[in-house]
Motif scaffolding. Structure first.
Motif, PDB file in Angstrom:
ATOM      1  N   ARG A  90       0.844  -1.203   0.000  1.00 40.98           N
ATOM      2  CA  ARG A  90       0.000   0.000   0.000  1.00 40.98           C
ATOM      3  C   ARG A  90       0.869   1.239   0.000  1.00 40.98           C
ATOM      4  O   ARG A  90       1.956   1.240   0.584  1.00 40.98           O
ATOM      5  CB  ARG A  90      -0.898   0.017   1.229  1.00 40.98           C
ATOM      6  CG  ARG A  90      -1.974  -1.003   1.136  1.00 40.98           C
ATOM      7  CD  ARG A  90      -2.951  -0.844   2.257  1.00 40.98           C
ATOM      8  NE  ARG A  90      -4.148  -1.573   1.958  1.00 40.98           N
ATOM      9  CZ  ARG A  90      -4.309  -2.874   2.150  1.00 40.98           C
ATOM     10  NH1 ARG A  90      -3.328  -3.581   2.672  1.00 40.98           N
ATOM     11  NH2 ARG A  90      -5.434  -3.468   1.839  1.00 40.98           N
ATOM     12  N   VAL A 145       1.375   4.714   1.510  1.00 44.38           N
ATOM     13  CA  VAL A 145       0.929   5.411   2.723  1.00 44.38           C
ATOM     14  C   VAL A 145       1.466   6.834   2.706  1.00 44.38           C
ATOM     15  O   VAL A 145       2.672   7.054   2.699  1.00 44.38           O
ATOM     16  CB  VAL A 145       1.424   4.688   4.004  1.00 44.38           C
ATOM     17  CG1 VAL A 145       0.895   5.406   5.247  1.00 44.38           C
ATOM     18  CG2 VAL A 145       0.965   3.240   3.991  1.00 44.38           C
ATOM     19  N   VAL A 151     -10.379   9.667  -1.273  1.00 42.61           N
ATOM     20  CA  VAL A 151      -9.669   8.464  -0.824  1.00 42.61           C
ATOM     21  C   VAL A 151     -10.540   7.222  -1.059  1.00 42.61           C
ATOM     22  O   VAL A 151     -10.067   6.200  -1.565  1.00 42.61           O
ATOM     23  CB  VAL A 151      -9.266   8.602   0.664  1.00 42.61           C
ATOM     24  CG1 VAL A 151      -8.646   7.322   1.170  1.00 42.61           C
ATOM     25  CG2 VAL A 151      -8.283   9.753   0.846  1.00 42.61           C
ATOM     26  N   GLN A 152     -11.821   7.324  -0.730  1.00 45.06           N
ATOM     27  CA  GLN A 152     -12.720   6.167  -0.945  1.00 45.06           C
ATOM     28  C   GLN A 152     -12.830   5.814  -2.418  1.00 45.06           C
ATOM     29  O   GLN A 152     -12.913   4.636  -2.777  1.00 45.06           O
ATOM     30  CB  GLN A 152     -14.089   6.478  -0.382  1.00 45.06           C
ATOM     31  CG  GLN A 152     -14.124   6.274   1.121  1.00 45.06           C
ATOM     32  CD  GLN A 152     -15.535   6.347   1.658  1.00 45.06           C
ATOM     33  OE1 GLN A 152     -16.482   5.968   0.995  1.00 45.06           O
ATOM     34  NE2 GLN A 152     -15.656   6.845   2.874  1.00 45.06           N
ATOM     35  N   HIS A 179     -10.585   5.928  -4.476  1.00 43.95           N
ATOM     36  CA  HIS A 179      -9.355   5.182  -4.814  1.00 43.95           C
ATOM     37  C   HIS A 179      -9.309   3.856  -4.049  1.00 43.95           C
ATOM     38  O   HIS A 179      -8.253   3.219  -3.997  1.00 43.95           O
ATOM     39  CB  HIS A 179      -8.113   6.002  -4.447  1.00 43.95           C
ATOM     40  CG  HIS A 179      -7.735   7.025  -5.476  1.00 43.95           C
ATOM     41  ND1 HIS A 179      -8.358   8.237  -5.593  1.00 43.95           N
ATOM     42  CD2 HIS A 179      -6.786   7.014  -6.454  1.00 43.95           C
ATOM     43  CE1 HIS A 179      -7.809   8.922  -6.583  1.00 43.95           C
ATOM     44  NE2 HIS A 179      -6.856   8.211  -7.121  1.00 43.95           N
ATOM     45  N   ASN A 180     -10.414   3.479  -3.425  1.00 46.49           N
ATOM     46  CA  ASN A 180     -10.493   2.273  -2.565  1.00 46.49           C
ATOM     47  C   ASN A 180      -9.498   2.319  -1.421  1.00 46.49           C
ATOM     48  O   ASN A 180      -8.979   1.280  -0.996  1.00 46.49           O
ATOM     49  CB  ASN A 180     -10.264   0.987  -3.380  1.00 46.49           C
ATOM     50  CG  ASN A 180     -11.332   0.815  -4.418  1.00 46.49           C
ATOM     51  OD1 ASN A 180     -12.513   1.056  -4.132  1.00 46.49           O
ATOM     52  ND2 ASN A 180     -10.927   0.449  -5.612  1.00 46.49           N
ATOM     53  N   GLY A 181      -9.215   3.509  -0.950  1.00 46.44           N
ATOM     54  CA  GLY A 181      -8.259   3.651   0.145  1.00 46.44           C
ATOM     55  C   GLY A 181      -8.933   4.019   1.449  1.00 46.44           C
ATOM     56  O   GLY A 181     -10.163   3.965   1.570  1.00 46.44           O
ATOM     57  N   LYS A 182      -8.096   4.373   2.417  1.00 42.64           N
ATOM     58  CA  LYS A 182      -8.621   4.740   3.746  1.00 42.64           C
ATOM     59  C   LYS A 182      -7.932   6.018   4.217  1.00 42.64           C
ATOM     60  O   LYS A 182      -6.755   6.242   3.939  1.00 42.64           O
ATOM     61  CB  LYS A 182      -8.299   3.636   4.748  1.00 42.64           C
ATOM     62  CG  LYS A 182      -9.161   2.415   4.570  1.00 42.64           C
ATOM     63  CD  LYS A 182      -9.181   1.596   5.861  1.00 42.64           C
ATOM     64  CE  LYS A 182     -10.193   0.487   5.785  1.00 42.64           C
ATOM     65  NZ  LYS A 182      -9.629  -0.739   5.225  1.00 42.64           N
ATOM     66  N   VAL A 185      -3.199   8.632   4.909  1.00 38.39           N
ATOM     67  CA  VAL A 185      -3.966   8.139   3.765  1.00 38.39           C
ATOM     68  C   VAL A 185      -3.314   6.854   3.267  1.00 38.39           C
ATOM     69  O   VAL A 185      -2.103   6.808   3.040  1.00 38.39           O
ATOM     70  CB  VAL A 185      -3.960   9.202   2.628  1.00 38.39           C
ATOM     71  CG1 VAL A 185      -4.593   8.655   1.365  1.00 38.39           C
ATOM     72  CG2 VAL A 185      -4.651  10.474   3.095  1.00 38.39           C
ATOM     73  N   THR A 186      -4.102   5.796   3.119  1.00 37.69           N
ATOM     74  CA  THR A 186      -3.571   4.529   2.641  1.00 37.69           C
ATOM     75  C   THR A 186      -4.274   4.161   1.327  1.00 37.69           C
ATOM     76  O   THR A 186      -5.503   4.063   1.288  1.00 37.69           O
ATOM     77  CB  THR A 186      -3.851   3.408   3.676  1.00 37.69           C
ATOM     78  OG1 THR A 186      -3.566   3.931   4.966  1.00 37.69           O
ATOM     79  CG2 THR A 186      -3.002   2.188   3.450  1.00 37.69           C
ATOM     80  N   LEU A 187      -3.490   4.014   0.265  1.00 40.10           N
ATOM     81  CA  LEU A 187      -4.070   3.685  -1.042  1.00 40.10           C
ATOM     82  C   LEU A 187      -3.522   2.352  -1.539  1.00 40.10           C
ATOM     83  O   LEU A 187      -2.306   2.108  -1.432  1.00 40.10           O
ATOM     84  CB  LEU A 187      -3.712   4.767  -2.078  1.00 40.10           C
ATOM     85  CG  LEU A 187      -4.086   6.216  -1.746  1.00 40.10           C
ATOM     86  CD1 LEU A 187      -3.574   7.156  -2.829  1.00 40.10           C
ATOM     87  CD2 LEU A 187      -5.591   6.375  -1.594  1.00 40.10           C
ATOM     88  N   PRO A 188      -4.373   1.484  -2.093  1.00 45.39           N
ATOM     89  CA  PRO A 188      -3.854   0.218  -2.628  1.00 45.39           C
ATOM     90  C   PRO A 188      -2.949   0.482  -3.835  1.00 45.39           C
ATOM     91  O   PRO A 188      -3.214   1.401  -4.608  1.00 45.39           O
ATOM     92  CB  PRO A 188      -5.113  -0.543  -3.043  1.00 45.39           C
ATOM     93  CG  PRO A 188      -6.186   0.478  -3.152  1.00 45.39           C
ATOM     94  CD  PRO A 188      -5.809   1.622  -2.281  1.00 45.39           C
TER      95      PRO A 188
END
Ligand code: ADP
Length: 256
Positions: free
Chosen positions: A182, A184, A231-232, A234-237, A252-255
């Protein structure tokens, strides 16, 4: 017996239809309520700057003998309220589009280091001009597919907040790295921090921790809702944490 069975079957079918329609109506009713709240909040937020502008214009009209200085002050205040209206309507449009299929996420393979340096260089400059230190530390070896326009917008929202809610002498540190497949990105400031209660609501539309104080900082309470949506998409958190010894970290965490 046959008639009674029909009657019972009919009553049963009636109850069943009522129950099913109630269940299936729930999300529609919830969405309608959210829409209603959004319109109410938006009208409320738009009304305040508009009445300030109206008041100032009326005073200028009814007091043509006011000094140039008074008039300039009225113009400066009205202008800042117009800017506020502008950013409010832009943010509202972004959020309205985010709820429909009107905004598509268009990802492109991106060299994160040069991308972030380009996006953040105005902030590094801004920091060196004021008394806030902005540092960037990127360690992302591979290219990552992101919607550059949207992630740029996300970084602007987080950086504007980090600088807005910190004082002279504070610092903002941006880091980017790869962790468990991921990407980050963390924006850590040493500013005023966020209370535990406020942390539960900061991603809600129109939420602001200190409404009076935030009028001075020009906040609209929509920035983090937009950040959350980007972020959502991008399917992230996105998470908010306390910085030590003081301040806030947005992570921010992105796949990949
Ligand atoms: P605003 O336009 O008011 O800044 P946001 O949605 O961007 O709205 O943020 C919501 C609230 O979260 C802000 O009003 C502020 O109270 C709080 N907040 C956001 N970022 C920070 C930060 N870096 N430090 C402290 N508080 C913050």
């Amino acid at each position: 017996v046959l008639i009674w069975s029909f009657i019972w079957a009919f009553i049963f079918a009636l109850f069943f239809a009522y129950f099913v329609s109630r269940q299936s109506m729930k999300p529609i009713l919830r969405a309608w309520q959210q829409q209603q709240d959004f319109v109410n909040n938006a009208a409320h937020e738009l009304r305040t700057p508009m009445s300030v502008i109206q008041g100032k214009l009326e005073t200028m009209l009814t007091k043509p003998t006011a000094t140039v200085r008074d008039q300039s002050e009225a113009i400066i205040l009205s202008l800042s309220e117009v800017r506020r209206l502008n950013s409010l309507t832009n943010n509202m449009l972004t959020l309205a589009k985010s709820g429909s299929n009107m905004t598509k996420i268009e990802k492109e393979k991106t060299d994160i280091k040069s991308f972030l340096m380009k996006v953040l260089s105005p902030y590094i400059e801004m920091g060196s001009l004021s008394d806030k230190k902005v540092t960037v530390d990127v360690n992302v070896p591979q290219e990552v597919a992101i919607d550059r326009k949207r992630i740029h917008q996300l970084m602007v929202l987080l950086m504007d907040n980090a600088l807005k809610y910190s004082d002279d002498g504070d610092s903002v540190n941006v880091t980017a790295k790869v962790e468990k497949k991921r990407l980050v990105i963390a924006v850590a400031d040493t500013g005023r921090g966020i209370s535990a209660e406020a942390k539960k609501h900061i991603f809600d539309r129109f939420y602001r921790e200190d409404k009076t104080g935030n009028r001075k900082t020009g906040g609209t309470g929509l920035g983090l809702s937009i950040a959350d949506w980007i972020v959502q998409a991008h399917n992230g958190k996105i998470a908010v944490l306390d910085n030590k010894p003081k301040g806030t970290i947005f992570r921010v965490t992105l796949p990949l």
